[in-house]
Each structure stands twice: as structure tokens, then as C-alpha cells.
Design a protein around this motif. Structure first.
Motif, mmCIF file in Angstrom:
data_model
loop_
_atom_site.group_PDB
_atom_site.id
_atom_site.type_symbol
_atom_site.label_atom_id
_atom_site.label_comp_id
_atom_site.label_asym_id
_atom_site.label_seq_id
_atom_site.Cartn_x
_atom_site.Cartn_y
_atom_site.Cartn_z
ATOM 1 N N LYS A 206 -22.266 2.795 59.013
ATOM 2 C CA LYS A 206 -22.550 2.867 60.432
ATOM 3 C C LYS A 206 -21.357 3.531 61.140
ATOM 4 C CE LYS A 206 -20.611 0.310 63.137
ATOM 5 N NZ LYS A 206 -19.266 -0.175 63.373
ATOM 6 N N HIS B 169 -22.126 -4.073 57.321
ATOM 7 C CA HIS B 169 -21.430 -5.045 56.457
ATOM 8 C C HIS B 169 -21.618 -6.484 56.934
ATOM 9 C CE1 HIS B 169 -18.122 -4.773 59.409
ATOM 10 N NE2 HIS B 169 -17.670 -5.899 58.913
ATOM 11 N N TYR B 170 -22.101 -6.681 58.186
ATOM 12 C CA TYR B 170 -22.365 -8.055 58.627
ATOM 13 C C TYR B 170 -23.444 -8.716 57.784
ATOM 14 C CZ TYR B 170 -19.108 -8.884 62.279
ATOM 15 O OH TYR B 170 -17.936 -9.147 62.928
ATOM 16 N N LYS C 60 -22.083 -10.646 54.815
ATOM 17 C CA LYS C 60 -21.259 -11.851 55.009
ATOM 18 C C LYS C 60 -22.041 -13.066 54.521
ATOM 19 C CE LYS C 60 -18.615 -10.090 58.935
ATOM 20 N NZ LYS C 60 -17.207 -10.090 58.537
ATOM 21 N N GLU D 77 -12.995 -10.560 68.625
ATOM 22 C CA GLU D 77 -11.915 -10.039 67.774
ATOM 23 C C GLU D 77 -10.598 -10.112 68.518
ATOM 24 O OE1 GLU D 77 -13.089 -6.622 65.062
ATOM 25 O OE2 GLU D 77 -14.031 -6.085 66.944
ATOM 26 N N ARG E 290 -7.598 3.677 65.912
ATOM 27 C CA ARG E 290 -8.973 4.206 65.950
ATOM 28 C C ARG E 290 -9.382 4.583 67.371
ATOM 29 N NH1 ARG E 290 -12.617 0.011 64.698
ATOM 30 N NH2 ARG E 290 -14.214 1.315 63.784
ATOM 31 N N TYR F 276 -11.876 7.568 67.904
ATOM 32 C CA TYR F 276 -13.283 7.255 67.631
ATOM 33 C C TYR F 276 -13.812 6.259 68.658
ATOM 34 C CZ TYR F 276 -16.702 3.852 66.037
ATOM 35 O OH TYR F 276 -17.741 2.956 66.012
ATOM 36 N N ASP G 196 -20.370 0.446 68.912
ATOM 37 C CA ASP G 196 -19.596 0.056 67.735
ATOM 38 C C ASP G 196 -20.065 -1.285 67.155
ATOM 39 O OD1 ASP G 196 -17.332 0.426 65.939
ATOM 40 O OD2 ASP G 196 -16.378 -1.237 66.993
ATOM 41 N N MET G 197 -20.483 -2.208 68.004
ATOM 42 C CA MET G 197 -20.786 -3.565 67.525
ATOM 43 C C MET G 197 -22.212 -4.036 67.836
ATOM 44 S SD MET G 197 -17.946 -4.670 66.089
ATOM 45 C CE MET G 197 -18.050 -6.440 65.992
ATOM 46 N N HIS H 187 -24.185 -4.678 64.351
ATOM 47 C CA HIS H 187 -23.915 -6.048 63.897
ATOM 48 C C HIS H 187 -24.633 -7.109 64.746
ATOM 49 C CE1 HIS H 187 -21.084 -3.934 61.550
ATOM 50 N NE2 HIS H 187 -20.059 -3.970 62.366
ATOM 51 N N LYS I 205 -12.882 -6.774 71.955
ATOM 52 C CA LYS I 205 -11.605 -6.616 71.251
ATOM 53 C C LYS I 205 -10.523 -7.289 72.089
ATOM 54 C CE LYS I 205 -12.727 -2.974 68.303
ATOM 55 N NZ LYS I 205 -13.103 -3.609 67.045
ATOM 56 N N ARG J 207 -9.902 -14.599 66.934
ATOM 57 C CA ARG J 207 -10.960 -13.982 66.134
ATOM 58 C C ARG J 207 -11.928 -15.083 65.736
ATOM 59 N NH1 ARG J 207 -11.542 -12.902 60.197
ATOM 60 N NH2 ARG J 207 -12.923 -11.102 60.048
ATOM 61 N N GLN K 243 -17.050 -16.538 60.924
ATOM 62 C CA GLN K 243 -15.641 -16.371 60.571
ATOM 63 C C GLN K 243 -14.771 -16.853 61.713
ATOM 64 O OE1 GLN K 243 -16.194 -12.241 59.788
ATOM 65 N NE2 GLN K 243 -15.711 -11.596 61.834
HETATM 66 C C1 BG6 Z 1 -16.718 -2.547 62.370
HETATM 67 C C2 BG6 Z 1 -16.292 -2.012 63.712
HETATM 68 O O1 BG6 Z 1 -18.032 -2.166 62.084
HETATM 69 O O2 BG6 Z 1 -16.639 -3.976 62.384
HETATM 70 C C3 BG6 Z 1 -14.889 -2.482 64.053
HETATM 71 O O3 BG6 Z 1 -16.342 -0.589 63.686
HETATM 72 C C4 BG6 Z 1 -14.793 -3.987 63.948
HETATM 73 O O4 BG6 Z 1 -14.514 -2.033 65.355
HETATM 74 C C5 BG6 Z 1 -15.340 -4.480 62.615
HETATM 75 O O5 BG6 Z 1 -13.422 -4.350 64.084
HETATM 76 C C6 BG6 Z 1 -15.419 -5.999 62.586
HETATM 77 O O6 BG6 Z 1 -15.714 -6.439 61.290
HETATM 78 P P1 BG6 Z 1 -15.268 -7.874 60.772
HETATM 79 O O7 BG6 Z 1 -15.888 -7.990 59.424
HETATM 80 O O8 BG6 Z 1 -13.770 -7.855 60.751
HETATM 81 O O9 BG6 Z 1 -15.800 -8.862 61.758
#
Ligand code: BG6
Length: 484
Positions: free
Chosen positions: A144, A174-175, A178, A212, A219, A222, A231-232, A236, A335, A340, A371
């Protein structure tokens, strides 16, 4: 369980994602005995580098990820898998023969992992096709964000789809890798307890928070073109919302799950200029303090010093279907927040009759913690011990994964990469999912522009977003569950 022998080719092999996530994930799977020793891992990037240098780069990456547990003997076995090819993969006339030679011709699946900017996904896939490498059991993995809006996402999907069929395309979020997120399916559909209550009659509202403490760091280039929404939220948070809101799939087959998720995205109420000022809050972090140290605000991290990109967003969303009528889904992510933590909160309605007195009326709450400290808590009402009258308290039944399962928690990428090898698409997004999500996000972004929604600020490391995000719930007589 070991997977079959495979080849993986990482475009962007010397990039950030490869260093932080992909190489360590493959190393961990190898050390656990899951990856056969005759598999191959080829890094591809434009910069010249020898195999030896690439191995040194990968060693640093894996060492950084494993820390003290790094074992040189295991590393020696793993590094034999690694090779490097320098080329511009967008160019069909580049030295594809060297890559082919590095792979051999033994009919095993080739996995092309595109850890590069989405702008060149199509060009790379076309080159892979022209080099004759897209046939047989070849698969492609796309990171993504798939595009920056609906139009660009469609163009990428069409371009990649012209080379690889849909069942060979793995769009990673990637979420979905998890542990707690996968557990959500088991919690909902492996227990009889929750599903009968999982609807508007018993549930008051849902909260999804991905908070976060990191900033945008290096970054910024971007991030400033994306912001928290692209981004999120587009990926996710909407994926989490889908897993919470979807109907029970007939089975855990990829397409059964994905079809149900698409229905949720279809039912998301579009945002327009009328509601966006009321139902969303956007903000940027200003200077602040993290662990006692001064940190810069977002604008100071940018060369230009100015931007209309949000680093925080809170949204009140609605899933317009029978199950979720009048149940708001509050989403927030940012952010440089105070801490976190990511969690989903399912807030049940109050008991219909306050038998123990209004002031003691609490309601059940299910917290799914992604998390840190993965786990599930179910708050129930309990009588305080003692003879002094009947006092009620709300306490959690606590399922801490770390205490229940004393095993190392694999990173999301480990699970997802092995799923690609096994050919299991269940945790990857189908084309329509990505496009539906963009359609909703495009509507929100257009509405922001039309309604000139204000950009608020919050102090880095000191707040959970701006005070206006709290007001979003207060106006509905509710509150965000956790402040870290
Ligand atoms: C990414 C985003 O997809 O996920 C980042 O581009 C973000 O900005 C990250 O920090 C968060 O992933 P995780 O697994 O650390 O919660």
C-alpha cells in the motif's frame, strides 16, 4: 510447518521496507525452519552492489531486528539464500537475463515483491511480463498505498492485472497480518457468545484508534502527499472496520471473506460537504515534548514550512445496513500522539433497567488491543466485596496473549509472506476492496476541500489529538475509551 521451496525477488531490495520488515521477516521464518534451504532471495535495486555487500546490508537489518538473539551460525545458513541484481526494473531492456540466471529455471513459484513507489508498479510488471517471468506460478505482491485516489488505483489495478491474473496479485495491508486482527475473526465467529449481540440492538457504538508516537521523520516527502487519511484510514482503519462490521462469511476461503468486506465498504455512508464539518476533525501536530525531549512540529519538519496535510484525523462513520443502523463507528489515527496504542472498542448499550441505581449503571465493553500488549478485555459489572451495601464496579475479564501464550509474537510480515508462498489470499485485498475504499476516501477529501474544514493543531507527544476530536464524541454524550 515448512512451506515449499520458492524464490522471492524484492524490488526496492535495499530500501527502507526491505531493511526494516521484509529481510528480518524472512530471516525469522528461516530460523524457525519454515523456509527450505534451497529457496532463493534476490534483492533488486538500481544502485550497484555486490552479493557480498547486499548480504552485509541484510545482516545489519536482521541483527537490528533480532538484537541480542542474533545467531551467527544461523545467519551463515541464511545468507546463502541471498543474491543481488542491480538494474532499473522499469526498463524492459535492462539486464533481465542476469535476474533470470539468478533464479534458475526449476519451476518453483517466483514471488515478485514490489517494495517501491506505486508510481512504477505497472512499469515493473510490464517488464516482468516482457522478460517472460510472469507465467507459471509467478505471483506479485503490492504494498500500500495502491495509488493516491480512485483513478490512480484503477490505473494500477488495470496495468498490473494485464500482466498477472487477480488470483496471482497479493495486495498487502500489514494490519491484516497482526495477530489480534486475525483473532478478531476467531473471536467473532469461533464463539457463540458474541455474534447474537453483534448488532444495533446490543451495541451502542464502535471506536477504532490507531495512535502512534512517532512523527513523519525522514518520510516527510511521501507523507505530505498522503496525510493520515490516505496513509492510514484508506487501508488499515477501513480494513479493521470491515472485519468488525462484516456478516459471517460462509467459510474462511479468501473470496468468501473478501466478498463480505466489500459489502461493508459498499455500505459506508459517503461524506459530503454538509456533514464533513460536523463528523470529521483534522489536525497537524505542533512542537511538543517526547520523553522529556523537545520535538519539532509537523510544519518545521517540512522544507517548505507550510502544508495542508493532516497528521491526525477523527471521523464519525456510518455503515448503512440493517445490522448497523444508528450505530456510529468512530475512527481516529494520528502521529506524535501521547503514546503508541491501537485498539478497537465495542461499547455495548446500558442495561435496560438501572436496578442498582443510575449512578452505578455501567455497560459492557469489549476491548480488542492490537498493540502494544495484545489481548482482549471484556468489562463486566461485578459487586464490590464487603458487607457495606451493594456497590457495583466495572472490571475486565482479561485475556493477555503474552501471559496465555508464552511464545514470540511474529511480525505481521512473517505471516503474510508465508501466506503468499502458500497461495492463501484470505488476508490480502481484492481489487474492488481497494477501489471501494478509495471512492469513500476521495469523497471525504473532496468534501474537506469544498467545505474548507479547519486544520486544528495538537502538541506533539502531549495530547491524543486536538480537543475538537474529543468534542466529536462529547456532542454525542460519549467519550473516547482510552487515552493511552
Ligand atoms: C504504515 C504507514 O502503513 O503503517 C506508517 O505508512 C505507519 O505511516 C505504519 O507508521 C504503522 O504500522 P504499525 O504496524 O507500526 O502500527
Amino acid at each position: 510447518i515448512p512451506v515449499d521451496t520458492f524464490d522471492i525477488i524484492i524490488f526496492g531490495g535495499t530500501g527502507d521496507l526491505s531493511r526494516r520488515k521484509l529481510l528480518p521477516a524472512l530471516y525469522h521464518r528461516f530460523v524457525d525452519g519454515q523456509i527450505p534451504e534451497d529457496s532463493r532471495l534476490v534483492g533488486v535495486s538500481r544502485s550497484e552492489m555486490s552479493d557480498k555487500e547486499f548480504r552485509a546490508f541484510a545482516k545489519d537489518a536482521c541483527q537490528e531486528s533480532t538484537g541480542k538473539d542474533f545467531d551467527s551460525e544461523q545467519w551463515k545458513a541464511f545468507e546463502k539464500l541471498l543474491k543481488y541484481v542491480a538494474m532499473d526494473a522499469t526498463d524492459p531492456d535492462a539486464d533481465w537475463d542476469t535476474l533470470k540466471a539468478a533464479l534458475g529455471q526449476d519451476g518453483r513459484p517466483s514471488i515478485f515483491y514490489l517494495a517501491v513507489t506505486p508510481k512504477i508498479y505497472v512499469a515493473i510488471c510490464e517488464s516482468i511480463g516482457k522478460a517472460g517471468l510472469a507465467g507459471g506460478d509467478a505471483r506479485v505482491v503490492l504494498e500500500k498505498p495502491i495509488g493516491t485516489d480512485l483513478e490512480s488505483a484503477k490505473a494500477i489495478n488495470a496495468g498490473v492485472g494485464a500482466v498477472f491474473s487477480e488470483d496471482r496479485i497479493y495486495r498487502i495491508d500489514h494490519y491484516l497480518g497482526k495477530e489480534t486482527v486475525q483473532n478478531l475473526l476467531v473471536l467473532r465467529f469461533g464463539n457463540t457468545l458474541f455474534e447474537p449481540l453483534w448488532n444495533r440492538t446490543a451495541i451502542d457504538h464502535i471506536q477504532i484508534t490507531v495512535s502512534e508516537s512517532v512523527g513523519v521523520g525522514d518520510r516527510a516527502g511521501y507523507y505530505d502527499t498522503a496525510g493520515a487519511i490516505r496513509d492510514m484510514v484508506q487501508n488499515h482503519l477501513l480494513q479493521l472496520l470491515c472485519l468488525i462490521a462484516m456478516e459471517p462469511p460462509n467459510s474462511i476461503e479468501a473470496d468468501e471473506i473478501r466478498t463480505e468486506k466489500i459489502k461493508v465498504l459498499n455500505a459506508l455512508r459517503p461524506m459530503d460537504a454538509k456533514c464533513v464539518g460536523r463528523d470529521t476533525v483534522r489536525a497537524q501536530y505542533g512542537p511538543g515534548t517526547i520523553d522529556g525531549k523537545q520535538v519539532k512540529g509537523y510544519l518545521e519538519e517540512l522544507e517548505s514550512g507550510e502544508s495542508q496535510t493532516e497528521t491526525f484525523v477523527a471521523v464519525k462513520a456510518w455503515v448503512d445496513n440493517w445490522r448497523w443502523a444508528r450505530v456510529p463507528f468512530y475512527l481516529r489515527t494520528g502521529k506524535r500522539m501521547r503514546s503508541r496504542h491501537s485498539e478497537i472498542v465495542v461499547q455495548f448499550r446500558e442495561a435496560p433497567h438501572a436496578m442498582f441505581g443510575e449512578e452505578q449503571a455501567h455497560s459492557n465493553r469489549l476491548i480488542i488491543r492490537l498493540q502494544p500488549d495484545e489481548g482482549v478485555q471484556l468489562y463486566v459489572q461485578i459487586k464490590e466485596p464487603g458487607p457495606g451495601g451493594l456497590r457495583v464496579q466495572s472490571l475486565p475479564l482479561n485475556l493477555s496473549f503474552a501471559e496465555s501464550f508464552q511464545v514470540r509474537y511474529p511480525d505481521a510480515y512473517e505471516r503474510l509472506l508465508m501466506d503468499v508462498v502458500r497461495g492463501n489470499l484470505a488476508l490480502f485485498m481484492r481489487r474492488e476492496e481497494v477501489e471501494e475504499a478509495w471512492e469513500w476516501v476521495d469523497g471525504l477529501l473532496d468534501a474537506w476541500a469544498d467545505a474548507k474544514v479547519p486544520m486544528y493543531t495538537y502538541s506533539a507527544g502531549l495530547e491524543d489529538g486536538p480537543v475538537e476530536a474529543r468534542m466529536l464524541l462529547r456532542e454525542d454524550d460519549r467519550d473516547w475509551w482510552s487515552n493511552g
